[in-house]
Design an enzyme around this catalytic site. Sequence first.
Site, PDB file in Angstrom:
ATOM      1  N   THR A 168       7.550  11.181  12.489  1.00 28.27           N
ATOM      2  CA  THR A 168       6.842  12.274  13.170  1.00 28.27           C
ATOM      3  C   THR A 168       5.598  11.679  13.857  1.00 28.27           C
ATOM      4  O   THR A 168       4.468  12.000  13.487  1.00 28.27           O
ATOM      5  CB  THR A 168       6.413  13.368  12.161  1.00 28.27           C
ATOM      6  OG1 THR A 168       5.740  12.724  11.056  1.00 28.27           O
ATOM      7  CG2 THR A 168       7.579  14.157  11.644  1.00 28.27           C
ATOM      8  N   CYS A 184       0.740   8.730   9.011  1.00 28.81           N
ATOM      9  CA  CYS A 184       0.436  10.172   8.816  1.00 28.81           C
ATOM     10  C   CYS A 184      -0.977  10.503   9.246  1.00 28.81           C
ATOM     11  O   CYS A 184      -1.571  11.432   8.755  1.00 28.81           O
ATOM     12  CB  CYS A 184       0.638  10.572   7.363  1.00 28.81           C
ATOM     13  SG  CYS A 184       2.198  10.063   6.692  1.00 28.81           S
ATOM     14  N   THR A 197       6.115  14.011   7.128  1.00 29.56           N
ATOM     15  CA  THR A 197       4.821  14.705   7.183  1.00 29.56           C
ATOM     16  C   THR A 197       4.809  15.627   8.395  1.00 29.56           C
ATOM     17  O   THR A 197       4.906  15.157   9.529  1.00 29.56           O
ATOM     18  CB  THR A 197       3.679  13.680   7.281  1.00 29.56           C
ATOM     19  OG1 THR A 197       3.750  12.842   6.131  1.00 29.56           O
ATOM     20  CG2 THR A 197       2.323  14.357   7.338  1.00 29.56           C
TER      21      THR A 197
HETATM   22  N1  LIG Z   1       5.089   5.121   5.930  1.00 25.99           N
HETATM   23  C1  LIG Z   1       4.291   5.752   5.081  1.00 25.99           C
HETATM   24  O1  LIG Z   1       3.450   5.159   4.398  1.00 25.99           O
HETATM   25  C2  LIG Z   1       4.419   7.242   4.895  1.00 25.99           C
HETATM   26  C3  LIG Z   1       3.892   7.842   3.746  1.00 25.99           C
HETATM   27  C4  LIG Z   1       4.038   9.209   3.557  1.00 25.99           C
HETATM   28  C5  LIG Z   1       4.689   9.969   4.535  1.00 25.99           C
HETATM   29  N2  LIG Z   1       5.168   9.370   5.667  1.00 25.99           N
HETATM   30  C6  LIG Z   1       5.856  10.218   6.649  1.00 25.99           C
HETATM   31  O2  LIG Z   1       7.257  10.092   6.424  1.00 25.99           O
HETATM   32  C7  LIG Z   1       7.962  10.191   7.676  1.00 25.99           C
HETATM   33  C8  LIG Z   1       8.795   8.927   7.894  1.00 25.99           C
HETATM   34  O3  LIG Z   1       7.905   7.835   8.017  1.00 25.99           O
HETATM   35  P1  LIG Z   1       8.411   6.324   7.987  1.00 25.99           P
HETATM   36  O4  LIG Z   1       7.200   5.483   7.926  1.00 25.99           O
HETATM   37  O5  LIG Z   1       9.473   6.186   6.963  1.00 25.99           O
HETATM   38  O6  LIG Z   1       9.079   6.244   9.463  1.00 25.99           O
HETATM   39  P2  LIG Z   1       9.987   5.078  10.076  1.00 25.99           P
HETATM   40  O7  LIG Z   1       9.731   5.080  11.533  1.00 25.99           O
HETATM   41  O8  LIG Z   1       9.818   3.824   9.266  1.00 25.99           O
HETATM   42  O9  LIG Z   1      11.491   5.589   9.811  1.00 25.99           O
HETATM   43  C9  LIG Z   1      12.065   6.703  10.428  1.00 25.99           C
HETATM   44  C10 LIG Z   1      13.565   6.407  10.555  1.00 25.99           C
HETATM   45  O10 LIG Z   1      14.248   7.609  10.932  1.00 25.99           O
HETATM   46  C11 LIG Z   1      15.349   7.234  11.758  1.00 25.99           C
HETATM   47  N3  LIG Z   1      15.828   8.438  12.449  1.00 25.99           N
HETATM   48  C12 LIG Z   1      15.211   9.159  13.410  1.00 25.99           C
HETATM   49  N4  LIG Z   1      15.976  10.228  13.745  1.00 25.99           N
HETATM   50  C13 LIG Z   1      17.092  10.181  12.979  1.00 25.99           C
HETATM   51  C14 LIG Z   1      18.250  11.004  12.840  1.00 25.99           C
HETATM   52  N5  LIG Z   1      18.413  12.133  13.569  1.00 25.99           N
HETATM   53  N6  LIG Z   1      19.207  10.655  11.955  1.00 25.99           N
HETATM   54  C15 LIG Z   1      19.055   9.525  11.205  1.00 25.99           C
HETATM   55  N7  LIG Z   1      17.972   8.708  11.281  1.00 25.99           N
HETATM   56  C16 LIG Z   1      17.010   9.037  12.157  1.00 25.99           C
HETATM   57  C17 LIG Z   1      14.778   6.147  12.646  1.00 25.99           C
HETATM   58  O11 LIG Z   1      15.793   5.347  13.210  1.00 25.99           O
HETATM   59  C18 LIG Z   1      13.908   5.368  11.630  1.00 25.99           C
HETATM   60  O12 LIG Z   1      14.640   4.306  11.033  1.00 25.99           O
HETATM   61  C19 LIG Z   1       6.881  10.429   8.729  1.00 25.99           C
HETATM   62  O13 LIG Z   1       6.722  11.821   8.899  1.00 25.99           O
HETATM   63  C20 LIG Z   1       5.638   9.833   8.101  1.00 25.99           C
HETATM   64  O14 LIG Z   1       4.461  10.414   8.620  1.00 25.99           O
HETATM   65  C21 LIG Z   1       5.069   8.022   5.853  1.00 25.99           C
END
Ligand SMILES: NC(=O)c1ccc[n+]([C@@H]2O[C@H](COP(=O)([O-])OP(=O)(O)OC[C@H]3O[C@@H](n4cnc5c(N)ncnc54)[C@H](O)[C@@H]3O)[C@@H](O)[C@H]2O)c1
Length: 263
Positions: free
Chosen positions: A86, A263, A122
């Site tokens: 996001t 986030c 998030t």
């Molecule tokens: N990274 C952190 O420390 C953290 C901590 C808490 C919350 N978050 C939140 O969690 C969420 C994910 O973050 P992240 O860091 O894992 O992101 P990221 O970019 O590492 O991973 C997201 C994945 O989703 C895949 N994707 C997108 N659309 C898709 C679909 N329709 N079907 C299947 N796969 C799809 C992408 O290819 C990518 O691999 C975000 O909202 C982020 O804000 C992240």
Amino acid sequence: MRIAMIGTGYVGLVSGACFADFGHDVICVDKDEKKIASLHRGEIPIYEPGLDELVASNVKAKRLDFTTDLSKPVADADAVFIAVGTPSRRGDGHADLSYVYAAAKEIAQSLTGFTVVVTKSTVPVGTGDEVERIIRETNPKADVVVASNPEFLREGAAIRDFKFPDRVVVGTSDERGRKVMGDIYRPLSLNQAPLMFTERRTAEMIKYAANAFLATKITFINEIADLSEKVGANVQEVARGIGLDNRIGTKFLHAGPGFGGSC
Ligand SMILES: NC(=O)c1ccc[n+]([C@@H]2O[C@H](COP(=O)([O-])OP(=O)(O)OC[C@H]3O[C@@H](n4cnc5c(N)ncnc54)[C@H](O)[C@@H]3O)[C@@H](O)[C@H]2O)c1
């Protein structure tokens, strides 16, 4: 429990591997074919201490698998987690929810039987309402509950944070939804992690409020650092002096480059 994790990024891969380690059957789905191919080869696309062993042992035990096609994992699942990105939109800084909504639409087409769809990404307050609207519009017959389960893990300490969280927040008022989520997180009761059930919008607000509060602490101590420099005070000692007050706490009071992250 059978779990489909949509989005195998930082959060999806760590959560999926930890859920598998709890004993659940987990399939992690991602659109990125290269990422799924490397996971099939046993290569972990991110660096997170302990993640390679955790993934390898659960793949070996046949509790964890990876795919690019969500249809079967979603059809078979008791719970489908949305863990796609996001990112902040350029210009206005709003969260770009297009990946979440696209995933909701795709998930809706494959739902069979009672399923809890859980937003782990998030998202701003009210996103769960829109996810539910999309699912019901796409598949009016779906027997579905849409819940919120924000993630608080930190990169670099992600497995520990997931397995020993300060709390787990689950937002749904539906009894069947609460039962499924309670079963998924039950192993954490061994680690004495409080499982907090609340309404969906409240859960979404908790995540944004927590992030805003931590950002406030960082920004505050940076302002105090500037002021300390001007008046000839030592900001590290100021931080310690105020942090030892239990009402304030020592964490997130280190002057530095400011806050950032996904986030
Ligand atoms: N990274 C952190 O420390 C953290 C901590 C808490 C919350 N978050 C939140 O969690 C969420 C994910 O973050 P992240 O860091 O894992 O992101 P990221 O970019 O590492 O991973 C997201 C994945 O989703 C895949 N994707 C997108 N659309 C898709 C679909 N329709 N079907 C299947 N796969 C799809 C992408 O290819 C990518 O691999 C975000 O909202 C982020 O804000 C992240």
